[in-house]
Design a protein around this motif. Structure first.
Motif, PDB file in Angstrom:
ATOM      1  N   LYS A   1       0.811  -1.218   0.000  1.00 53.88           N
ATOM      2  CA  LYS A   1       0.000   0.000   0.000  1.00 53.88           C
ATOM      3  C   LYS A   1       0.848   1.273   0.000  1.00 53.88           C
ATOM      4  N   PRO A   2       1.835   1.426   0.891  1.00 54.89           N
ATOM      5  CA  PRO A   2       2.613   2.667   0.881  1.00 54.89           C
ATOM      6  C   PRO A   2       3.362   2.891  -0.422  1.00 54.89           C
ATOM      7  N   LEU A   3       3.763   1.818  -1.092  1.00 52.92           N
ATOM      8  CA  LEU A   3       4.465   1.946  -2.371  1.00 52.92           C
ATOM      9  C   LEU A   3       3.516   2.437  -3.454  1.00 52.92           C
ATOM     10  N   LEU A   4       2.321   1.860  -3.502  1.00 50.48           N
ATOM     11  CA  LEU A   4       1.335   2.266  -4.494  1.00 50.48           C
ATOM     12  C   LEU A   4       0.886   3.705  -4.280  1.00 50.48           C
ATOM     13  N   GLU A   5       0.689   4.073  -3.031  1.00 52.43           N
ATOM     14  CA  GLU A   5       0.213   5.434  -2.754  1.00 52.43           C
ATOM     15  C   GLU A   5       1.334   6.456  -2.822  1.00 52.43           C
TER      16      GLU A   5
ATOM     17  N   GLY B   1       8.550 -10.993  -1.373  1.00 48.40           N
ATOM     18  CA  GLY B   1       9.957 -11.090  -1.735  1.00 48.40           C
ATOM     19  C   GLY B   1      10.244 -10.142  -2.882  1.00 48.40           C
ATOM     20  N   HIS B   2       9.644 -10.414  -4.019  1.00 46.20           N
ATOM     21  CA  HIS B   2       9.818  -9.534  -5.172  1.00 46.20           C
ATOM     22  C   HIS B   2       9.383  -8.114  -4.830  1.00 46.20           C
ATOM     23  N   SER B   3       8.324  -8.007  -4.068  1.00 45.33           N
ATOM     24  CA  SER B   3       7.930  -6.778  -3.373  1.00 45.33           C
ATOM     25  C   SER B   3       7.419  -7.200  -2.007  1.00 45.33           C
ATOM     26  N   PRO B   4       7.383  -6.293  -1.029  1.00 47.42           N
ATOM     27  CA  PRO B   4       6.951  -6.709   0.322  1.00 47.42           C
ATOM     28  C   PRO B   4       5.514  -7.206   0.378  1.00 47.42           C
ATOM     29  N   GLY B   5       4.652  -6.665  -0.490  1.00 47.64           N
ATOM     30  CA  GLY B   5       3.254  -7.087  -0.496  1.00 47.64           C
ATOM     31  C   GLY B   5       2.885  -7.902  -1.715  1.00 47.64           C
ATOM     32  N   CYS B   6       3.864  -8.504  -2.341  1.00 48.20           N
ATOM     33  CA  CYS B   6       3.659  -9.301  -3.556  1.00 48.20           C
ATOM     34  C   CYS B   6       2.529 -10.315  -3.323  1.00 48.20           C
TER      35      CYS B   6
ATOM     36  N   PHE C   1       6.096   5.855 -10.496  1.00 47.06           N
ATOM     37  CA  PHE C   1       4.882   5.694 -11.293  1.00 47.06           C
ATOM     38  C   PHE C   1       3.775   6.540 -10.680  1.00 47.06           C
ATOM     39  N   PRO C   2       2.703   6.808 -11.418  1.00 46.13           N
ATOM     40  CA  PRO C   2       1.609   7.618 -10.864  1.00 46.13           C
ATOM     41  C   PRO C   2       1.007   6.967  -9.624  1.00 46.13           C
ATOM     42  N   PRO C   3       1.015   7.643  -8.486  1.00 49.67           N
ATOM     43  CA  PRO C   3       0.451   7.060  -7.259  1.00 49.67           C
ATOM     44  C   PRO C   3      -1.040   6.764  -7.412  1.00 49.67           C
ATOM     45  N   VAL C   4      -1.507   5.774  -6.695  1.00 48.86           N
ATOM     46  CA  VAL C   4      -2.918   5.416  -6.732  1.00 48.86           C
ATOM     47  C   VAL C   4      -3.370   5.085  -5.316  1.00 48.86           C
ATOM     48  N   LYS C   5      -4.558   5.550  -4.960  1.00 47.98           N
ATOM     49  CA  LYS C   5      -5.099   5.274  -3.624  1.00 47.98           C
ATOM     50  C   LYS C   5      -5.590   3.831  -3.555  1.00 47.98           C
ATOM     51  N   VAL C   6      -5.185   3.133  -2.509  1.00 51.05           N
ATOM     52  CA  VAL C   6      -5.612   1.746  -2.291  1.00 51.05           C
ATOM     53  C   VAL C   6      -6.880   1.754  -1.443  1.00 51.05           C
ATOM     54  N   ASP C   7      -7.938   1.185  -1.975  1.00 59.62           N
ATOM     55  CA  ASP C   7      -9.219   1.149  -1.258  1.00 59.62           C
ATOM     56  C   ASP C   7      -9.315  -0.040  -0.311  1.00 59.62           C
ATOM     57  N   ARG C   8      -8.636  -1.126  -0.673  1.00 57.35           N
ATOM     58  CA  ARG C   8      -8.715  -2.327   0.161  1.00 57.35           C
ATOM     59  C   ARG C   8      -7.384  -3.054   0.150  1.00 57.35           C
ATOM     60  N   MET C   9      -6.898  -3.372   1.331  1.00 55.40           N
ATOM     61  CA  MET C   9      -5.676  -4.157   1.482  1.00 55.40           C
ATOM     62  C   MET C   9      -6.049  -5.607   1.769  1.00 55.40           C
ATOM     63  N   VAL C  10      -5.248  -6.543   1.243  1.00 53.82           N
ATOM     64  CA  VAL C  10      -5.537  -7.954   1.457  1.00 53.82           C
ATOM     65  C   VAL C  10      -4.329  -8.664   2.046  1.00 53.82           C
ATOM     66  N   ARG C  11      -4.626  -9.763   2.744  1.00 56.67           N
ATOM     67  CA  ARG C  11      -3.618 -10.679   3.267  1.00 56.67           C
ATOM     68  C   ARG C  11      -3.965 -12.095   2.787  1.00 56.67           C
ATOM     69  N   GLU C  12      -3.183 -13.060   3.190  1.00 53.96           N
ATOM     70  CA  GLU C  12      -3.370 -14.446   2.778  1.00 53.96           C
ATOM     71  C   GLU C  12      -4.804 -14.933   3.024  1.00 53.96           C
TER      72      GLU C  12
END
Length: 296
Positions: free
Chosen positions: A128-132, A176-181, A147-158
Motif C-alpha cells: 500500500k505505501p508503495l502504491l500510494e 519477496g519480489h515486493s513486500p506485499g507481492c 509511477f503515478p500514485p494510486v489510492k488503495v481502497d482495500r488491502m488484502v492478506r493471505e
C-alpha cells in the motif's frame, strides 16, 4: 527481440548496484518490448489478455462486472483501454483493479484506469505505501522507477477474497519480489472441466538488494516463505505479470477450436517456482560474496 529482453531481465539483479542513469537506460531499452502492442484475446473461460506484447494485464469478466489484474507502463495505458473495448467490454464495467506488486511495469496505469472506471483498488497490505507513494522500495531517490500514485481502497492478506458475480479471487501472499507481492488464485470453466488458475506475482530478484543493505527488512525470509508455499500449490493454469514467464506467445499460437487449451499445464508452476528458488539462492550467494569482498 525476445532473446534481448530475456538477457536484459537477467541483468536486473545487478542493477541495484549501478548508477541511476544506468537503470534509466535499461528501462528505456526494455520499453521497446514492453510497450509493443499486441491483439487482445480470450485465454481460457472468462479470462482475457489485454496487455501489451511484453507486459501482461488480465480482464476477468462476469455479468455483474469485471476485474482487471495489473496494468502496464504509464505511457501504454491507452493500449489496455483499447484492448478491453476491442473485445466488446466497457471500462466502466470494471469494478475492481487488482495488483500483483507495486513496480512501475505493473502499476503504471492504475491511477488512470481507476479514474476512468470508478473501480476499487485492491492490493497486498505491505505494498500500500508503495502504491500510494508511487516509488520502488528502497529506491525512493531513483525517479526512473516512479509511477503515478494510486489510492488503495482495500488491502488484502493471505486467504482474503475479491468477489463479483460468480468470480472469486483468493489472495495468496508470495512476498519477496515486493513486500506485499500477492498472487491471485481462482477457478475457470474449460469445457466440462474446472481449472485452477494462478496469476503468480513473481519470485525473481530483479532490482532487489538481498544483503547487506536489503531493499526492505526481512526480504530474504520473505522469498523463502514464497518458495516454500509454492511447493504445496496445485495449479492447472499459470499466468504471470510478464508473458515470457509462462511462454504466453507460444501457447497462444497453439489455440485451436476443439483442441485442448494450451494454457492448461498442471505442474508448470511448481517447476517454474523451483527454477526461481535456485536463481534466488544463487543471487543471494553472489551478493553475499560481493559484500564480503568489498569489506576486504
Amino acid at each position: 527481440m525476445k532473446k534481448i529482453v530475456v538477457a536484459l531481465v537477467a541483468l536486473l539483479p545487478l542493477a541495484g548496484t549501478v548508477q541511476a542513469q544506468t537503470v534509466k537506460d535499461l528501462l528505456e531499452t526494455l520499453k521497446v518490448k514492453w510497450n509493443t502492442p499486441t491483439e487482445p484475446f480470450k485465454m481460457i473461460g472468462n479470462v482475457y489478455y489485454v496487455g501489451t506484447d511484453g507486459l501482461a494485464s488480465y480482464l476477468i469478466t462476469s455479468p455483474q462486472g469485471h476485474i482487471l489484474v495489473d496494468t502496464v507502463m504509464p505511457e501504454a495505458t491507452s493500449q489496455i483501454k483499447a484492448n478491453i473495448e476491442k473485445l466488446g467490454f466497457k471500462i466502466t464495467d470494471i469494478k475492481y483493479l487488482v495488483n500483483t506488486h507495486a513496480h512501475i511495469d505493473h502499476t503504471g496505469g492504475l491511477a488512470e484506469l481507476k479514474q476512468a472506471s470508478g473501480a476499487q483498488m485492491v492490493a497486498g497490505e505491505a505494498d500500500k505505501p508503495l502504491l500510494e507513494g508511487g516509488y520502488y522500495p528502497g529506491a525512493q531517490e531513483d525517479t526512473a522507477l516512479n509511477f503515478p500514485p494510486v489510492k488503495v481502497d482495500r488491502m488484502v492478506r493471505e486467504g482474503d477474497k475479491v468477489k463479483i458475480g460468480d468470480v472469486t479471487l483468493t489472495a495468496r501472499e508470495t512476498p519477496g519480489h515486493s513486500p506485499g507481492c500477492t498472487s491471485w488464485e481462482f477457478s475457470v470453466g474449460d469445457g466440462d472441466a474446472t481449472r485452477s488458475v494462478l496469476i503468480f506475482c513473481s519470485g525473481t530478484v530483479a532490482l532487489n538488494r538481498l544483503v547487506p543493505n536489503p531493499t526492505y527488512s526481512g526480504i530474504v525470509a520473505d522469498y523463502r516463505k514464497t518458495f516454500a508455499r509454492a511447493k504445496d500449490m496445485k495449479v492447472d493454469v499459470l499466468l504471470a505479470p510478464h508473458p515470457e514467464m509462462y511462454r504466453m506467445q507460444d501457447k497462444r499460437a497453439l489455440i485451436s477450436d476443439g483442441a485442448p487449451n494450451p494454457f492448461v499445464n498442471p505442474g508448470e508452476f511448481n517447476a517454474y517456482a523451483a527454477t526461481l528458488e535456485k536463481a534466488f539462492e544463487d543471487a543471494l550467494a553472489k551478493q553475499t560474496a560481493d559484500a564480503q569482498e568489498k569489506k576486504g
